[in-house]
Design a protein around this motif. Structure first.
Motif, PDB file in Angstrom:
ATOM      1  N   TRP A 287    -104.342 -11.474  12.189  1.00  9.83           N
ATOM      2  CA  TRP A 287    -104.658 -11.154  10.795  1.00  9.83           C
ATOM      3  C   TRP A 287    -104.414  -9.684  10.466  1.00  9.83           C
ATOM      4  CZ3 TRP A 287    -105.336 -14.027   6.551  1.00  9.83           C
ATOM      5  CH2 TRP A 287    -105.429 -15.414   6.750  1.00  9.83           C
ATOM      6  N   VAL A 289    -101.879  -8.042  11.577  1.00  6.50           N
ATOM      7  CA  VAL A 289    -100.446  -7.994  11.257  1.00  6.50           C
ATOM      8  C   VAL A 289    -100.202  -8.582   9.862  1.00  6.50           C
ATOM      9  CG1 VAL A 289     -98.153  -8.725  11.983  1.00  6.50           C
ATOM     10  CG2 VAL A 289     -99.865  -8.151  13.704  1.00  6.50           C
ATOM     11  N   ILE A 290    -100.906  -9.691   9.561  1.00  5.41           N
ATOM     12  CA  ILE A 290    -100.737 -10.305   8.233  1.00  5.41           C
ATOM     13  C   ILE A 290    -101.087  -9.295   7.134  1.00  5.41           C
ATOM     14  CG2 ILE A 290    -101.645 -12.054   6.655  1.00  5.41           C
ATOM     15  CD1 ILE A 290    -101.907 -13.919   9.050  1.00  5.41           C
ATOM     16  N   TYR A 292    -101.150  -6.097   7.383  1.00  3.11           N
ATOM     17  CA  TYR A 292    -100.182  -5.009   7.395  1.00  3.11           C
ATOM     18  C   TYR A 292     -98.955  -5.393   6.562  1.00  3.11           C
ATOM     19  CZ  TYR A 292     -96.492  -1.943   9.068  1.00  3.11           C
ATOM     20  OH  TYR A 292     -95.441  -1.070   9.131  1.00  3.11           O
ATOM     21  N   VAL A 293     -98.454  -6.627   6.819  1.00  5.57           N
ATOM     22  CA  VAL A 293     -97.266  -7.082   6.080  1.00  5.57           C
ATOM     23  C   VAL A 293     -97.587  -7.163   4.584  1.00  5.57           C
ATOM     24  CG1 VAL A 293     -95.692  -9.024   5.723  1.00  5.57           C
ATOM     25  CG2 VAL A 293     -96.257  -8.289   8.045  1.00  5.57           C
ATOM     26  N   ALA A 294     -98.762  -7.734   4.259  1.00  4.61           N
ATOM     27  CA  ALA A 294     -99.138  -7.864   2.850  1.00  4.61           C
ATOM     28  C   ALA A 294     -99.225  -6.491   2.189  1.00  4.61           C
ATOM     29  CB  ALA A 294    -100.470  -8.599   2.745  1.00  4.61           C
ATOM     30  N   GLN A 296     -97.621  -3.786   3.131  1.00  2.00           N
ATOM     31  CA  GLN A 296     -96.272  -3.238   3.030  1.00  2.00           C
ATOM     32  C   GLN A 296     -95.524  -3.804   1.829  1.00  2.00           C
ATOM     33  OE1 GLN A 296     -94.661  -0.786   4.948  1.00  2.00           O
ATOM     34  NE2 GLN A 296     -96.756  -0.416   5.641  1.00  2.00           N
TER      35      GLN A 296
ATOM     36  N   THR B 153    -104.285 -19.788   9.184  1.00  2.00           N
ATOM     37  CA  THR B 153    -103.428 -18.653   9.509  1.00  2.00           C
ATOM     38  C   THR B 153    -101.958 -19.031   9.327  1.00  2.00           C
ATOM     39  OG1 THR B 153    -105.082 -18.025  11.140  1.00  2.00           O
ATOM     40  CG2 THR B 153    -102.970 -16.906  11.264  1.00  2.00           C
ATOM     41  N   VAL B 156    -100.887 -19.108   5.707  1.00  7.81           N
ATOM     42  CA  VAL B 156    -100.697 -17.762   5.143  1.00  7.81           C
ATOM     43  C   VAL B 156     -99.389 -17.151   5.641  1.00  7.81           C
ATOM     44  CG1 VAL B 156    -101.631 -15.433   5.089  1.00  7.81           C
ATOM     45  CG2 VAL B 156    -103.153 -17.371   4.798  1.00  7.81           C
ATOM     46  N   ILE B 157     -99.128 -17.261   6.937  1.00 11.26           N
ATOM     47  CA  ILE B 157     -97.889 -16.672   7.462  1.00 11.26           C
ATOM     48  C   ILE B 157     -96.676 -17.390   6.885  1.00 11.26           C
ATOM     49  CG2 ILE B 157     -96.615 -16.050   9.547  1.00 11.26           C
ATOM     50  CD1 ILE B 157     -99.182 -15.959  11.050  1.00 11.26           C
ATOM     51  N   LEU B 160     -95.951 -15.999   3.588  1.00 13.08           N
ATOM     52  CA  LEU B 160     -95.275 -14.698   3.730  1.00 13.08           C
ATOM     53  C   LEU B 160     -93.810 -14.903   4.087  1.00 13.08           C
ATOM     54  CD1 LEU B 160     -97.836 -12.451   5.649  1.00 13.08           C
ATOM     55  CD2 LEU B 160     -97.107 -12.276   3.270  1.00 13.08           C
ATOM     56  N   LEU B 164     -91.084 -13.345   1.546  1.00 13.24           N
ATOM     57  CA  LEU B 164     -90.339 -12.126   1.871  1.00 13.24           C
ATOM     58  C   LEU B 164     -88.833 -12.276   1.648  1.00 13.24           C
ATOM     59  CD1 LEU B 164     -92.377 -10.930   4.960  1.00 13.24           C
ATOM     60  CD2 LEU B 164     -92.025  -9.659   2.838  1.00 13.24           C
ATOM     61  N   LEU B 204     -86.934  -2.186   4.395  1.00 14.96           N
ATOM     62  CA  LEU B 204     -88.354  -2.511   4.534  1.00 14.96           C
ATOM     63  C   LEU B 204     -88.542  -4.032   4.594  1.00 14.96           C
ATOM     64  CD1 LEU B 204     -91.311  -1.684   4.593  1.00 14.96           C
ATOM     65  CD2 LEU B 204     -91.294  -1.594   2.096  1.00 14.96           C
ATOM     66  N   LEU B 208     -90.074  -6.352   7.523  1.00 14.15           N
ATOM     67  CA  LEU B 208     -91.241  -7.220   7.343  1.00 14.15           C
ATOM     68  C   LEU B 208     -90.902  -8.668   7.710  1.00 14.15           C
ATOM     69  CD1 LEU B 208     -92.788  -5.839   4.025  1.00 14.15           C
ATOM     70  CD2 LEU B 208     -93.423  -5.341   6.390  1.00 14.15           C
ATOM     71  N   ILE B 211     -91.019  -8.850  11.458  1.00 17.92           N
ATOM     72  CA  ILE B 211     -92.401  -8.873  11.979  1.00 17.92           C
ATOM     73  C   ILE B 211     -93.011 -10.257  11.783  1.00 17.92           C
ATOM     74  CG2 ILE B 211     -94.729  -7.976  11.627  1.00 17.92           C
ATOM     75  CD1 ILE B 211     -93.440  -5.301  10.829  1.00 17.92           C
ATOM     76  N   THR B 212     -92.861 -10.789  10.547  1.00 18.47           N
ATOM     77  CA  THR B 212     -93.464 -12.082  10.250  1.00 18.47           C
ATOM     78  C   THR B 212     -92.831 -13.187  11.095  1.00 18.47           C
ATOM     79  OG1 THR B 212     -93.490 -11.222   8.014  1.00 18.47           O
ATOM     80  CG2 THR B 212     -94.275 -13.454   8.314  1.00 18.47           C
ATOM     81  N   LEU B 215     -94.251 -13.008  14.443  1.00 14.51           N
ATOM     82  CA  LEU B 215     -95.668 -13.404  14.436  1.00 14.51           C
ATOM     83  C   LEU B 215     -95.828 -14.919  14.320  1.00 14.51           C
ATOM     84  CD1 LEU B 215     -98.583 -12.270  14.334  1.00 14.51           C
ATOM     85  CD2 LEU B 215     -98.438 -12.412  11.855  1.00 14.51           C
TER      86      LEU B 215
END
Lengths: 305, 453
Positions: A287, A289-290, A292-294, A296, B153, B156-157, B160, B164, B204, B208, B211-212, B215
């Motif tokens: 979370w 990281v989540i 952090y991304v949000a 950013q 979780t 949510v990911i 994202l 993104l 950027l 991101l 990273i996502t 993750l």
């Protein structure tokens, strides 16, 4: 060379063991299905001793020591069905077998039922046969029935050396109180599912007194409390009356309640530390990281300005 | 850079933008489809109201089978949702190019099914208000708490990972959607996050996404492993298995892969995107499916051959039930029709063309649905401690119309989410497609600006 021989010997040994085992198994399995072959003369054989209430009682004691493990108490259906042991109290058994035949079976044995030929004296064997036949209403038993005596037990405990003293008395028809001498007394400790015997071969002396030194290794409750019960072994003769006493001679039990420590089965408050750390670090890590991304994403607008 | 090449690029970019945004404007066939889905959802809602009113007694679930169609659908939904991770994250991270036109499709499927998976759990509860108990009194030792954590979780990911790569497409949408309703434009404004095509912004966003994508790999593995642990952490025959985690994960990829093939077919035909989702992509997906299904077949053999060889006393009735008993027909249809046969067929190049691919994918996905049913129900029909004087109905299970309606509502709901997303955003990323066609970001910016003037 030696090695080779050893291996061969070992092989032969194993082979022999297997053969023996097979042999035993085969005899055993065939014997279970075998039939009694009782000679006719056994049916009418006349006992050399008389069947009295006393001899039946003698037989009962022997039966309880030697026969009960497979046959159970006659008529109660406690017989071991796995090895085809018979319940000797049933009507069908009693109708088919005279006292002579019971004696023959007991004397010879068959299959899983061993022979008791050399185990007991002739008299004792007949006593057992009498006891077995005593479940047949038509079997004649002479003599007088054993009368239960009017007895009284008194128990006192001595904490200093953990001894229990029992005084047994008999009240006769005239109201006289006498010492119950030479009576076997059993001592038990009360357990959740029945009484656990703790004594062996304790008899009252001429004054009707039996003394028992209590063992040190009997577990009690949390405080070491124990309930001791004393009673006559021969309840038919002396009565079923018992005496109880509570003492703190047992070993105090200390057991941990497994629900009070951190464990997988515990409540949420008692979650194991390793699980708590794993769960929190993984969840919070992901979370973080989540977030952090949000965060950013909100900075996209100003990037490169 | 010559003038001529610039013109060619402009033209291509023009085509790309108009091809990919056309389906958003064109509503041909949209209304009947939405009405159809809404009808199913309304029917399901009606069934759910009956269930709420009368309790779970309206389902076929009883004391023996307490996890029925709902929970097996739940696993199916989670399984389907996992494909987003495989395609956009794993294949994307190792730099496989052909996934560009299908990565957003996979992500939309993931979102639609993951969101409804959580709802199915609620449908399975006779007292849905008690879901709060898991937050108030839940025990960290319980895999159900882990499951709730990881499902949320993952949703949510997934959001994202969907959002993104969408951000650089928003300027194109803002420009081409000027004739669209105000609320749509508001959504685009909101989701642009002030993106203006500056190189720093691209950098950027790419960072991101990276990273996502990294993750989501462990989280996706966790979601389905934990789902499998809901079963495998019990001592029940058929569930008490050490390979349940990878067994579920690989099974999930097969399910999601089939879902992506179906979606590819529908979008390429209905949205007229044949030039973007080509036979080449179907061929690649077919090959990927063969690999995934072979791995899954391998786990299936492990899962049944090893206990079947030993035939432990407790497992015997269960395995006989599957191999030659009441569930044999379903079991062999699933294992052969839904797995073995598709592997063999997809080995042939002709079978990896769009239409055969679609047929095979439908067979695989139906097989996958009933595979979850076979994992869940037969085990429950063999209780550890049989109850005395059991009512006849306890020892059999077949879902009632109420259960089917509610499950179909979930399927329709997931499809509705996918449809809405496909109607709001291009199913194929514009900027990534353009980038692969050799169009630079400057040219894209220029395109957006020039038309704006």
């Amino acid at each position: 060379m030696i090695n080779h021989k050893n291996i061969t010997m070992k092989y032969i040994n194993i082979n022999r063991k297997v053969t023996t085992l097979l042999f035993i198994l085969m005899t055993f399995s065939t014997s279970l299905n075998a039939q009694w072959n009782i000679p006719k003369e056994a049916k009418n054989s006349i006992p050399p001793v008389e069947a009295t209430y006393k001899t039946v009682e003698e037989g009962k004691i022997l039966f309880q020591k030697n026969c009960i493990s497979c046959h159970g108490i006659p008529g109660k259906g406690e017989n071991n069905k796995a090895i085809n042991a018979t319940d000797l109290g049933t009507e069908s058994y009693q109708l088919k077998h005279s006292v002579g035949e019971v004696f023959y079976q007991f004397n010879t044995g068959m299959g899983a039922m061993p022979s008791f030929k050399n185990r007991f004296s002739e008299e004792e064997k007949w006593h057992i046969a009498f006891y077995v036949k005593s479940f047949d209403d038509n079997f004649k038993i002479s003599g007088e029935k054993i009368k239960t005596l009017n007895t009284n037990l008194k128990m006192s405990t001595d904490d200093s050396d953990k001894t229990i003293k029992v005084t047994a008395t008999v009240t006769d028809n005239n109201g006289n109180i006498n010492a119950a001498a030479n009576a076997k007394i059993n001592f038990y400790v009360k357990r959740i599912f029945g009484n656990m015997p703790v004594s062996e071969d304790i008899k009252t002396n001429e004054d009707g007194i039996a003394v028992f030194k209590f063992p040190d290794d009997i577990p009690g409750d949390k405080e070491g409390k124990i309930k001791i019960i004393a009673g006559f072994e021969d309840a038919d003769r002396y009565g079923k009356n018992t005496e109880t006493a509570e003492v703190t001679w047992g070993k105090a039990l200390h057991f941990e309640n497994p629900n009070l420590k951190r464990a997988l089965w515990g409540s949420n408050k008692r979650v194991p530390v390793w699980l708590l750390i794993t769960y929190l670090s993984v969840t919070l890590g992901v979370w973080a990281v989540i977030f952090y991304v949000a965060f950013q994403i909100t900075r996209i607008k100003n990037a490169g300005k | 850079m010559s003038e001529g090449k610039n013109n060619v690029s402009k033209k291509t970019l023009n085509t790309i933008v108009s091809d990919l945004t056309r389906p958003i404007k064109n509503h041909y066939g949209f209304t009947p489809w939405i009405l159809f889905l809404t009808g199913i959802i309304l029917l399901g809602l009606f069934a759910y109201i009956i269930q709420l009113k009368n309790g779970l007694g309206v389902t076929a679930m009883r004391d023996y089978v307490s996890w029925g169609l709902y929970i097996s659908s739940f696993i199916f939904f989670i399984a389907t949702a996992l494909i987003g991770m495989l395609i956009s994250a794993v294949l994307g991270l190792i730099g496989i190019k052909w996934i560009t036109p299908i990565s957003r499709i996979a992500e939309m499927i993931a979102l639609g099914f993951a969101m409804w998976a959580g709802l199915i759990i609620i449908f399975d509860m006779g007292r849905p208000d008690r879901i709060l108990n898991i937050f108030m009194h839940g025990r960290l030792q319980s895999p159900i708490v882990w499951d709730i954590t990881v499902v949320n979780t993952y949703v949510v990911i997934s959001i994202l990972l969907f959002l993104l790569p969408l951000i650089p497409d928003i300027p194109f949408l803002k420009k081409t959607m000027k004739d669209q309703p105000k609320w749509k434009q508001k959504i685009y404004n909101l989701l642009s996050f002030g993106f203006a095509g500056r190189p720093e912004q691209y950098a950027l966003i790419k960072r991101l996404i990276r990273i996502t994508a990294i993750l989501i790999v462990p989280v996706a593995l966790a979601i389905h492993t934990v789902t499998s642990w809901l079963f495998a952490s019990t001592l029940r025959v058929g569930w008490d298995s050490t390979i349940f985690g990878p067994y579920y994960v690989t099974g999930a990829f097969v399910t999601g892969g089939a879902a992506v093939v179906i979606a590819m077919f529908v979008f390429s035909r209905d949205f007229r995107l044949k030039n973007y989702i080509t036979d080449f992509h179907f061929d690649k997906m077919g090959r990927l499916m063969v690999l995934l299904m072979l791995v899954y077949l391998y786990f299936n053999i492990n899962e049944f051959l090893v206990p079947g060889y030993k035939m432990k006393l407790a497992e015997k009735p269960h395995l006989y039930e599957l191999f030659q008993g009441d569930f044999a027909l379903m079991f062999w249809l699933v294992q052969i029709g839904g797995l073995t046969l598709p592997i063999i067929l997809l080995l042939f190049k002709k079978m990896r063309r769009p239409v055969p691919s679609l047929v095979i994918a439908v067979a695989v996905i139906i097989g996958a649905f009933f595979k979850r049913y076979i994992i869940t129900i037969p085990t429950l029909l063999h209780p550890h401690l049989p109850i005395q004087n059991v009512p006849e109905e306890f020892s059999t299970y077949w879902p009632t119309p109420i259960e089917w309606s509610i499950t179909m509502m979930a399927v329709a709901g997931a499809l509705l989410i996918i449809t809405i997303l496909a109607k709001l955003f291009p199913v194929i990323p514009i900027w990534e497609t353009a980038y692969e066609e050799g169009i630079t970001t400057e040219e894209m910016n220029e395109f957006v600006k020039r038309e704006n003037d």
